[in-house]
Write a protein that holds these residues in place. Structure first.
Motif, PDB file in Angstrom:
ATOM      1  N   GLU A 116      40.018  36.792  56.664  1.00 46.65           N
ATOM      2  CA  GLU A 116      38.908  36.013  55.751  1.00 46.65           C
ATOM      3  C   GLU A 116      39.223  35.078  55.238  1.00 46.65           C
ATOM      4  OE1 GLU A 116      36.658  39.561  53.996  1.00 46.65           O
ATOM      5  OE2 GLU A 116      35.543  38.093  52.659  1.00 46.65           O
ATOM      6  N   ASP A 117      38.183  34.109  55.277  1.00 54.79           N
ATOM      7  CA  ASP A 117      38.271  32.785  54.627  1.00 54.79           C
ATOM      8  C   ASP A 117      37.417  32.683  53.550  1.00 54.79           C
ATOM      9  OD1 ASP A 117      40.073  31.760  56.680  1.00 54.79           O
ATOM     10  OD2 ASP A 117      38.361  30.871  57.690  1.00 54.79           O
ATOM     11  N   GLY A 118      37.586  31.640  52.669  1.00 52.11           N
ATOM     12  CA  GLY A 118      36.866  31.597  51.149  1.00 52.11           C
ATOM     13  C   GLY A 118      36.873  32.324  50.370  1.00 52.11           C
ATOM     14  N   LEU A 119      38.201  33.235  50.206  1.00 53.73           N
ATOM     15  CA  LEU A 119      38.356  34.349  49.332  1.00 53.73           C
ATOM     16  C   LEU A 119      38.935  33.603  47.980  1.00 53.73           C
ATOM     17  CD1 LEU A 119      40.471  36.431  51.670  1.00 53.73           C
ATOM     18  CD2 LEU A 119      38.227  37.034  50.832  1.00 53.73           C
ATOM     19  N   LEU A 120      38.249  34.279  46.882  1.00 58.51           N
ATOM     20  CA  LEU A 120      38.928  33.919  45.540  1.00 58.51           C
ATOM     21  C   LEU A 120      40.339  34.161  45.449  1.00 58.51           C
ATOM     22  CD1 LEU A 120      38.365  33.276  42.319  1.00 58.51           C
ATOM     23  CD2 LEU A 120      37.994  35.452  41.825  1.00 58.51           C
ATOM     24  N   GLY A 121      41.112  33.036  44.931  1.00 58.27           N
ATOM     25  CA  GLY A 121      42.389  33.345  45.064  1.00 58.27           C
ATOM     26  C   GLY A 121      43.139  32.560  43.721  1.00 58.27           C
ATOM     27  N   GLY A 122      44.165  32.340  43.305  1.00 57.75           N
ATOM     28  CA  GLY A 122      44.975  31.682  42.317  1.00 57.75           C
ATOM     29  C   GLY A 122      45.396  32.791  41.304  1.00 57.75           C
ATOM     30  N   SER A 123      46.556  32.335  40.723  1.00 56.38           N
ATOM     31  CA  SER A 123      47.211  33.144  39.866  1.00 56.38           C
ATOM     32  C   SER A 123      46.487  33.502  38.595  1.00 56.38           C
ATOM     33  CB  SER A 123      48.420  32.602  39.579  1.00 56.38           C
ATOM     34  OG  SER A 123      48.460  31.541  38.580  1.00 56.38           O
ATOM     35  N   ALA A 135      42.812  45.631  49.429  1.00 56.14           N
ATOM     36  CA  ALA A 135      41.654  44.872  50.170  1.00 56.14           C
ATOM     37  C   ALA A 135      42.081  43.391  50.007  1.00 56.14           C
ATOM     38  CB  ALA A 135      40.239  45.003  49.357  1.00 56.14           C
ATOM     39  N   PHE A 136      41.136  42.524  50.576  1.00 59.13           N
ATOM     40  CA  PHE A 136      41.282  41.172  50.609  1.00 59.13           C
ATOM     41  C   PHE A 136      41.147  40.669  49.017  1.00 59.13           C
ATOM     42  CE2 PHE A 136      40.454  40.398  55.272  1.00 59.13           C
ATOM     43  CZ  PHE A 136      42.028  39.928  55.291  1.00 59.13           C
ATOM     44  N   SER A 137      41.820  39.627  48.751  1.00 63.46           N
ATOM     45  CA  SER A 137      41.441  39.074  47.518  1.00 63.46           C
ATOM     46  C   SER A 137      41.320  39.996  46.145  1.00 63.46           C
ATOM     47  CB  SER A 137      40.278  38.240  47.607  1.00 63.46           C
ATOM     48  OG  SER A 137      39.699  37.492  46.383  1.00 63.46           O
ATOM     49  N   THR A 138      40.189  39.746  45.470  1.00 65.97           N
ATOM     50  CA  THR A 138      40.150  40.695  44.255  1.00 65.97           C
ATOM     51  C   THR A 138      39.131  41.823  44.423  1.00 65.97           C
ATOM     52  OG1 THR A 138      38.536  39.363  43.516  1.00 65.97           O
ATOM     53  CG2 THR A 138      40.740  38.786  42.422  1.00 65.97           C
ATOM     54  N   ILE A 167      43.343  28.695  40.114  1.00 68.03           N
ATOM     55  CA  ILE A 167      42.145  29.206  40.578  1.00 68.03           C
ATOM     56  C   ILE A 167      41.816  28.383  41.671  1.00 68.03           C
ATOM     57  CG2 ILE A 167      39.781  29.853  40.055  1.00 68.03           C
ATOM     58  CD1 ILE A 167      40.231  28.886  37.054  1.00 68.03           C
ATOM     59  N   GLY A 168      41.702  29.556  42.860  1.00 69.96           N
ATOM     60  CA  GLY A 168      41.605  28.623  44.156  1.00 69.96           C
ATOM     61  C   GLY A 168      40.855  29.414  45.157  1.00 69.96           C
ATOM     62  N   ILE A 169      40.980  28.802  46.426  1.00 65.30           N
ATOM     63  CA  ILE A 169      40.093  29.337  47.518  1.00 65.30           C
ATOM     64  C   ILE A 169      41.085  29.851  48.461  1.00 65.30           C
ATOM     65  CG2 ILE A 169      38.548  29.124  49.348  1.00 65.30           C
ATOM     66  CD1 ILE A 169      37.090  27.063  47.625  1.00 65.30           C
ATOM     67  N   ASP A 170      41.327  31.067  48.972  1.00 62.68           N
ATOM     68  CA  ASP A 170      42.056  31.417  49.789  1.00 62.68           C
ATOM     69  C   ASP A 170      41.731  31.920  51.208  1.00 62.68           C
ATOM     70  OD1 ASP A 170      44.275  31.208  47.866  1.00 62.68           O
ATOM     71  OD2 ASP A 170      44.639  33.563  47.744  1.00 62.68           O
ATOM     72  N   ASN A 171      42.556  31.317  52.123  1.00 62.26           N
ATOM     73  CA  ASN A 171      42.058  31.781  53.637  1.00 62.26           C
ATOM     74  C   ASN A 171      43.270  32.751  54.297  1.00 62.26           C
ATOM     75  OD1 ASN A 171      39.744  30.035  53.536  1.00 62.26           O
ATOM     76  ND2 ASN A 171      41.362  28.425  53.727  1.00 62.26           N
ATOM     77  N   ILE A 172      42.983  33.965  54.359  1.00 66.50           N
ATOM     78  CA  ILE A 172      44.110  34.843  54.708  1.00 66.50           C
ATOM     79  C   ILE A 172      44.032  35.590  55.767  1.00 66.50           C
ATOM     80  CG2 ILE A 172      45.427  36.886  53.738  1.00 66.50           C
ATOM     81  CD1 ILE A 172      44.717  36.121  50.818  1.00 66.50           C
ATOM     82  N   LYS A 173      45.254  35.746  56.653  1.00 65.03           N
ATOM     83  CA  LYS A 173      45.104  36.408  57.977  1.00 65.03           C
ATOM     84  C   LYS A 173      46.342  37.436  57.753  1.00 65.03           C
ATOM     85  CE  LYS A 173      45.072  35.577  62.781  1.00 65.03           C
ATOM     86  NZ  LYS A 173      45.660  35.260  63.628  1.00 65.03           N
ATOM     87  N   HIS A 218      31.948  33.089  43.207  1.00 70.10           N
ATOM     88  CA  HIS A 218      33.268  33.596  42.428  1.00 70.10           C
ATOM     89  C   HIS A 218      33.098  33.609  41.074  1.00 70.10           C
ATOM     90  CE1 HIS A 218      34.566  34.066  46.590  1.00 70.10           C
ATOM     91  NE2 HIS A 218      35.413  33.066  46.619  1.00 70.10           N
ATOM     92  N   LEU A 219      32.519  32.391  40.558  1.00 74.12           N
ATOM     93  CA  LEU A 219      32.489  32.131  38.953  1.00 74.12           C
ATOM     94  C   LEU A 219      31.539  33.292  38.304  1.00 74.12           C
ATOM     95  CD1 LEU A 219      32.259  28.199  39.001  1.00 74.12           C
ATOM     96  CD2 LEU A 219      34.258  29.720  38.561  1.00 74.12           C
ATOM     97  N   ASP A 220      30.435  33.511  39.187  1.00 76.82           N
ATOM     98  CA  ASP A 220      29.429  34.482  38.566  1.00 76.82           C
ATOM     99  C   ASP A 220      30.085  35.936  38.503  1.00 76.82           C
ATOM    100  OD1 ASP A 220      27.610  32.441  38.297  1.00 76.82           O
ATOM    101  OD2 ASP A 220      26.673  33.082  40.256  1.00 76.82           O
ATOM    102  N   MET A 221      30.945  36.161  39.500  1.00 77.40           N
ATOM    103  CA  MET A 221      31.453  37.475  39.423  1.00 77.40           C
ATOM    104  C   MET A 221      32.544  37.778  38.275  1.00 77.40           C
ATOM    105  SD  MET A 221      34.669  39.184  40.160  1.00 77.40           S
ATOM    106  CE  MET A 221      35.536  38.050  41.149  1.00 77.40           C
ATOM    107  N   LEU A 222      33.292  36.581  37.884  1.00 74.95           N
ATOM    108  CA  LEU A 222      34.163  36.705  36.834  1.00 74.95           C
ATOM    109  C   LEU A 222      33.379  36.748  35.699  1.00 74.95           C
ATOM    110  CD1 LEU A 222      36.565  33.695  38.040  1.00 74.95           C
ATOM    111  CD2 LEU A 222      37.200  36.012  37.946  1.00 74.95           C
ATOM    112  N   THR A 223      32.386  35.932  35.403  1.00 71.87           N
ATOM    113  CA  THR A 223      31.572  35.866  34.110  1.00 71.87           C
ATOM    114  C   THR A 223      30.981  37.417  34.037  1.00 71.87           C
ATOM    115  OG1 THR A 223      30.921  33.913  34.370  1.00 71.87           O
ATOM    116  CG2 THR A 223      29.447  35.063  32.935  1.00 71.87           C
ATOM    117  N   GLY A 224      30.665  37.982  34.952  1.00 71.38           N
ATOM    118  CA  GLY A 224      30.093  39.517  35.083  1.00 71.38           C
ATOM    119  C   GLY A 224      31.220  40.539  34.698  1.00 71.38           C
ATOM    120  N   LYS A 225      32.551  40.162  34.575  1.00 71.61           N
ATOM    121  CA  LYS A 225      33.425  41.051  34.657  1.00 71.61           C
ATOM    122  C   LYS A 225      33.971  40.774  33.119  1.00 71.61           C
ATOM    123  CE  LYS A 225      33.693  43.515  38.363  1.00 71.61           C
ATOM    124  NZ  LYS A 225      33.477  44.895  38.120  1.00 71.61           N
ATOM    125  N   GLY A 226      33.461  39.817  32.318  1.00 72.69           N
ATOM    126  CA  GLY A 226      33.580  39.546  30.874  1.00 72.69           C
ATOM    127  C   GLY A 226      34.765  38.567  30.795  1.00 72.69           C
TER     128      GLY A 226
END
Lengths: 306, 306
Positions: free
Chosen positions: A21-28, A277-280, A9-15, A57-65
């Motif tokens: 965009e920086d500070g994106l939710l990332g990780g397998s 889109a970027f990230s999730t 579970i990580g923080i991605d910076n993608i170009k 990011h954690l709140d979003m995951l929790t909100g998705k069950g």
């Protein structure tokens, strides 16, 4: 049926050629958990984040069950990856990797996570994959992904993982590297000889191959066609997450080959959303009707009447 | 229905990682004519050979129902290509090309060839493709292939060809080069804007994409899976030959999109045979039952029940 997904579970910076965009939710595991959550709830996420990890990011995951009871909160810095895609979107440069809290991580499963029937070991070190699996008390179907890094530096431990898998999902370049052949059909069969009952070789824009029992159990799945790819990061993780989420939703711990085929088609469709889109960000807005529509289109795009 | 296939006929000298052979039958039209001959007879072959061209190759073609009345016999040397495949079988080096009799060739069609309803303009110069087409008095469906050389040195003439096509078949790398995009879905649509009603983008071991009218007319066809590829030379020519031969056998000069899809599947199967031996050696031994068996397998390998 109950499912855990372990991995980074990580923080991605993608170009990309058109945006960054920086500070994106990332990780397998983050991608896979959201993908699986489209089909089954709860998804027990197993991983580690640092003190700098965005609460949003954690709140979003929790909100998705997604259940975060097996996500360790460490005082260190979160795992982070920075990358830049080339103009063709099929190749990329890694600009920076911060292993950080992942370096000394040992997965610790909650009682609920330890009791799942389905386990996905996302891309992470083979040691972490084995440590996750050792804590699973009731698991009946185990799927894993891996990457070139582990084939290179942890080949023996990766072979230990292989012996415990029902399903290995791996991309085409890594399948060739792992088996020493440039033929993907031969590579898939050689991977099965290392342990997994089923193997999926991911082929990016071309789709995937599923290998089952003998030459008759073979499935070539096309990718859902996209006329533009915004950011393919996490597509492979979403693919496996979609597969195992759909399998877990079927309430059968020993899927048939026909069910595996349908799972692959679901994985393909879910991965297509991730690329938009970027990230999730796109995956977070997908619902069951969106998946069903693309699944029907994919079926029409690949069927012929002869 | 009547069919002509125009293009190169040559002598190939081929080296693979495991074998080599000289004096092989080669050329876009030779492969395509044999492939088409599996479905329809006669196939009017249009091309040129030199005084050195092996009689055995011509006799074999005649024996397979290929009409050679539009094949010019020149006093010069035959077109010849020498190539060596790399270990991965997906890339190759051209060691030597002798354009020879092709340099000043102007196709001359027999009265029978000039009266066909279906024409395939195999890979050759756009000038030769246009010269063939100008002599067709009754043609109703025209398909063509091309290659990077013509995109580079005869781009304007190639655009003239495009305007006259019902179907363009082109490989993935050349589709990207011709349209300036790395996305194959976008590339297919851009190729249609140049003229052809239908476009097929060949993707080698991954299969092909067929583009028809609007986003709904899209078909992703997988390649027939081969666990070893002996020599892929001519696979693309056999693919198009198989497609157009099957279309011509259906007695309809304006095929529907559904018929195009089935034609692509036939092309895929025929191309798979070509890869299993040098030159046309495997293709020469194929019969209708062989094609039917692989077509049914391809269908089973790509269908899913969701």
């Amino acid at each position: 049926m109950s499912l855990l997904i372990s991995g980074s579970i990580g923080i991605d910076n993608i170009k990309t050629p058109t945006a960054s965009e920086d500070g994106l939710l990332g990780g397998s595991a983050a991608y896979a958990a959201l993908a699986a959550g489209l089909f089954v709830k709860p998804v027990h996420l197993v991983g580690i984040v640092g003190a700098d990890f965005p609460k949003a990011h954690l709140d979003m995951l929790t909100g998705k069950g997604i259940e975060l009871g097996s996500v360790e909160r460490s005082a260190g810095e979160s795992f982070t990856w920075s990358g830049e895609y080339h103009a063709d979107m099929n190749t990329r440069d890694t600009l920076k990797v911060g292993i950080n809290v992942l370096e000394h991580w040992q997965p610790k499963l909650s009682a609920e996570a330890a009791g799942v029937k389905f386990a996905m070991l996302g891309n992470m070190s083979p040691d972490n994959q084995l440590q996750t699996l050792e804590q699973c008390k009731a698991v009946e179907f185990v799927a894993a992904d891996t990457m070139d890094l582990w084939i290179n530096i942890a080949n023996d431990r990766l072979h230990d993982v292989m012996k415990k898998l029902d399903l290995l999902v791996i991309n085409d370049g890594e399948a060739k590297q792992f088996t020493g052949t440039s033929n993907l059909i031969e590579a898939g069969r050689r991977l099965q000889q290392k342990g997994p009952k089923y193997v999926v070789v991911k082929r990016g824009e071309h789709g995937s191959f599923l290998f089952g029992n003998g030459p008759e159990e073979f499935f070539a799945c096309s990718a859902y066609p996209l006329s533009s790819v915004f950011d393919p990061t996490g597509a492979g993780d979403s693919f496996l997450g979609g597969m195992i989420g759909w399998l877990a939703s079927q309430s059968k711990s020993k899927p048939t080959f026909e069910e595996l085929k349908v799972a692959v088609a679901h994985g393909s469709v879910v991965a297509s959303f991730t690329c938009e889109a970027f990230s999730t960000q796109r995956l977070e807005r997908v619902d069951g009707a969106d998946v069903k529509k693309r699944l029907e289109e994919l079926k029409a795009y690949t069927a012929f009447a002869a």
